[in-house]
Structure formats: C-alpha cells, structure tokens
Motif scaffolding. Structure first.
Motif, mmCIF file in Angstrom:
data_model
loop_
_atom_site.group_PDB
_atom_site.id
_atom_site.type_symbol
_atom_site.label_atom_id
_atom_site.label_comp_id
_atom_site.label_asym_id
_atom_site.label_seq_id
_atom_site.Cartn_x
_atom_site.Cartn_y
_atom_site.Cartn_z
ATOM 1 N N ILE A 91 -2.720 11.811 -8.328
ATOM 2 C CA ILE A 91 -2.468 11.034 -7.111
ATOM 3 C C ILE A 91 -3.150 9.681 -7.273
ATOM 4 O O ILE A 91 -4.301 9.609 -7.695
ATOM 5 C CB ILE A 91 -3.005 11.756 -5.857
ATOM 6 N N ASN A 92 -2.427 8.640 -6.890
ATOM 7 C CA ASN A 92 -3.019 7.301 -6.929
ATOM 8 C C ASN A 92 -2.574 6.532 -5.697
ATOM 9 O O ASN A 92 -1.444 6.627 -5.259
ATOM 10 C CB ASN A 92 -2.576 6.549 -8.202
ATOM 11 N N THR A 93 -3.509 5.767 -5.150
ATOM 12 C CA THR A 93 -3.189 4.972 -3.978
ATOM 13 C C THR A 93 -3.678 3.545 -4.148
ATOM 14 O O THR A 93 -4.502 3.271 -4.988
ATOM 15 C CB THR A 93 -3.776 5.623 -2.694
ATOM 16 N N LYS B 203 0.844 -1.196 0.000
ATOM 17 C CA LYS B 203 0.000 0.000 0.000
ATOM 18 C C LYS B 203 0.878 1.245 0.000
ATOM 19 O O LYS B 203 1.572 1.527 0.972
ATOM 20 C CB LYS B 203 -0.900 0.007 1.234
ATOM 21 N N VAL B 204 0.805 1.977 -1.087
ATOM 22 C CA VAL B 204 1.515 3.256 -1.193
ATOM 23 C C VAL B 204 0.616 4.255 -1.912
ATOM 24 O O VAL B 204 -0.362 3.872 -2.556
ATOM 25 C CB VAL B 204 2.854 3.134 -1.959
ATOM 26 N N THR B 205 0.973 5.503 -1.779
ATOM 27 C CA THR B 205 0.306 6.563 -2.525
ATOM 28 C C THR B 205 1.384 7.333 -3.276
ATOM 29 O O THR B 205 2.392 7.724 -2.685
ATOM 30 C CB THR B 205 -0.457 7.517 -1.576
ATOM 31 N N VAL B 206 1.172 7.510 -4.565
ATOM 32 C CA VAL B 206 2.133 8.240 -5.382
ATOM 33 C C VAL B 206 1.488 9.509 -5.917
ATOM 34 O O VAL B 206 0.273 9.570 -6.106
ATOM 35 C CB VAL B 206 2.674 7.391 -6.564
ATOM 36 N N ALA B 207 2.320 10.505 -6.143
ATOM 37 C CA ALA B 207 1.844 11.756 -6.728
ATOM 38 C C ALA B 207 2.827 12.221 -7.788
ATOM 39 O O ALA B 207 4.038 12.161 -7.587
ATOM 40 C CB ALA B 207 1.689 12.825 -5.650
ATOM 41 N N PHE B 208 2.282 12.636 -8.912
ATOM 42 C CA PHE B 208 3.047 13.285 -9.974
ATOM 43 C C PHE B 208 2.519 14.705 -10.076
ATOM 44 O O PHE B 208 1.314 14.901 -10.234
ATOM 45 C CB PHE B 208 2.837 12.577 -11.317
ATOM 46 N N CYS B 209 3.416 15.667 -9.997
ATOM 47 C CA CYS B 209 3.027 17.063 -10.143
ATOM 48 C C CYS B 209 3.788 17.639 -11.333
ATOM 49 O O CYS B 209 5.022 17.664 -11.331
ATOM 50 C CB CYS B 209 3.357 17.845 -8.874
ATOM 51 N N ALA B 210 3.047 18.087 -12.328
ATOM 52 C CA ALA B 210 3.670 18.609 -13.555
ATOM 53 C C ALA B 210 3.360 20.093 -13.691
ATOM 54 O O ALA B 210 2.214 20.521 -13.518
ATOM 55 C CB ALA B 210 3.136 17.854 -14.765
#
Length: 183
Positions: free
Chosen positions: A181-183, A81-88
């Motif tokens: 964001i995706n978890t 279980k992780v949450t990732v974020a990409f900010c462009a």
C-alpha cells in the motif's frame, strides 16, 4: 431438392435442419429462425452491445468506461492524493500448475469477485487484475477524497479474511497473499 437450394431461405433451413436438434434448440438465433423465419437483428445487436459492455467493465475501471462511452477520446487525469494497493497471491503458481485453464479462471473469478464486491462496498476503484495480482485505488472520487488511506487499508484487511474463506472452500489449494500500500 435443387429448387429448394436455389431459394436462399429454403437453403438456410435445409442446412440448419442438418444440425442436431439439441444444438438447434440451445442456440437462440437458430431456434428463433425456425420459429419466426428470421433472426431479429435488433435483439442480436442488443446482445452484442451487452457483451461489449461486460467486457469493457472487466477491462477498465467503471469511471473510465463511462467516460469512454460518453465520447471522451483521451483520458488522463491528475490526482494529487491517492492511495494504491497491490495484492499478490503467494503460492498461486504451485496451486495452479495442475489446473486446466478453465479451472484457473473459475478459481480466480471466485476470489476476485469477492474482492470486487468489497472494493465497491467501500467506494474504491479496482484498476486491474493481472493474473494473480489485484490492483486498486482510493482517492479518485469525491466520496473517498478525505479518507482513502483508511478505506484502502480496511479493504486489504478484508481481502485477507476473504482469502482465508476462499482457502477453506478450496481446501486443497492454500494460498497466502502479500499486499503493498502506498499513499
């Protein structure tokens, strides 16, 4: 003069004397050589190690660089279980087209350093910056195991505030940001 060139140490001093004084004084190794007659190899190696450390920290997440330094050769972990974020950044191509490479790096460093501080403050992991994209993750450590989605969302919301402040400081360069964001 020829006898001076035969002696390697005298030859080195002769060649170094040809370098303008302001350059000699601004390069620590040259100044040290004129003061002591030698360059401290141990100190030089320490500086190179510090530069390597800094480079490693900029390329890899801190936890990975620590593991590499500890001798781990193959690093691959599973995380359920992780949450990732990409900010462009939106509009960066337009803003940067009239900047020199040095200005672009300074501009992005100013912004991404603040992003890094926020990411660190909430115990999240910066994974990578790829040009105008910032990639980070939560849930990789025990500290963020339970509340990583909230931490990541909070961090991204703070990124928007940081970008607004950044735009205000650089009034001629107005950027937007999109985040996934995706978890």
């Amino acid at each position: 003069m020829i006898s001076q060139l035969v002696n390697e140490e005298d030859g080195t001093k002769l060649m170094l004397n040809m370098i303008p004084l302001e350059v000699r004084e601004s390069v620590p190794e040259i100044a040290e050589y004129f003061t002591t007659g030698k360059v401290d190899e141990e100190e030089k190696m320490k500086k190179q190690l510090q530069q390597s450390e800094k480079l490693l920290q900029n390329i890899l997440p801190p936890i990975i660089s620590r593991r590499l330094k500890a001798g781990e050769a193959l690093i691959a972990d599973d995380h359920a279980k992780v949450t990732v974020a990409f900010c462009a950044l939106v509009g960066f191509d337009e803003v940067s087209k009239n900047m020199s490479a040095k200005q672009i790096v300074g501009f992005l460093n100013d912004l991404y350093s603040r992003f890094d501080e926020t990411t660190d403050k909430l115990n999240l992991e910066k994974i990578k910056t790829i040009g105008d994209i910032y990639f980070m993750c939560g849930g990789l450590t025990d500290v963020t195991k339970e509340d990583h989605p909230l931490r990541v969302v909070d961090t991204v919301l703070q990124f928007f505030d940081i970008l607004t402040e950044h735009n205000n400081r650089h009034s001629s360069q107005q950027l937007l940001m999109k985040a996934g964001i995706n978890t």
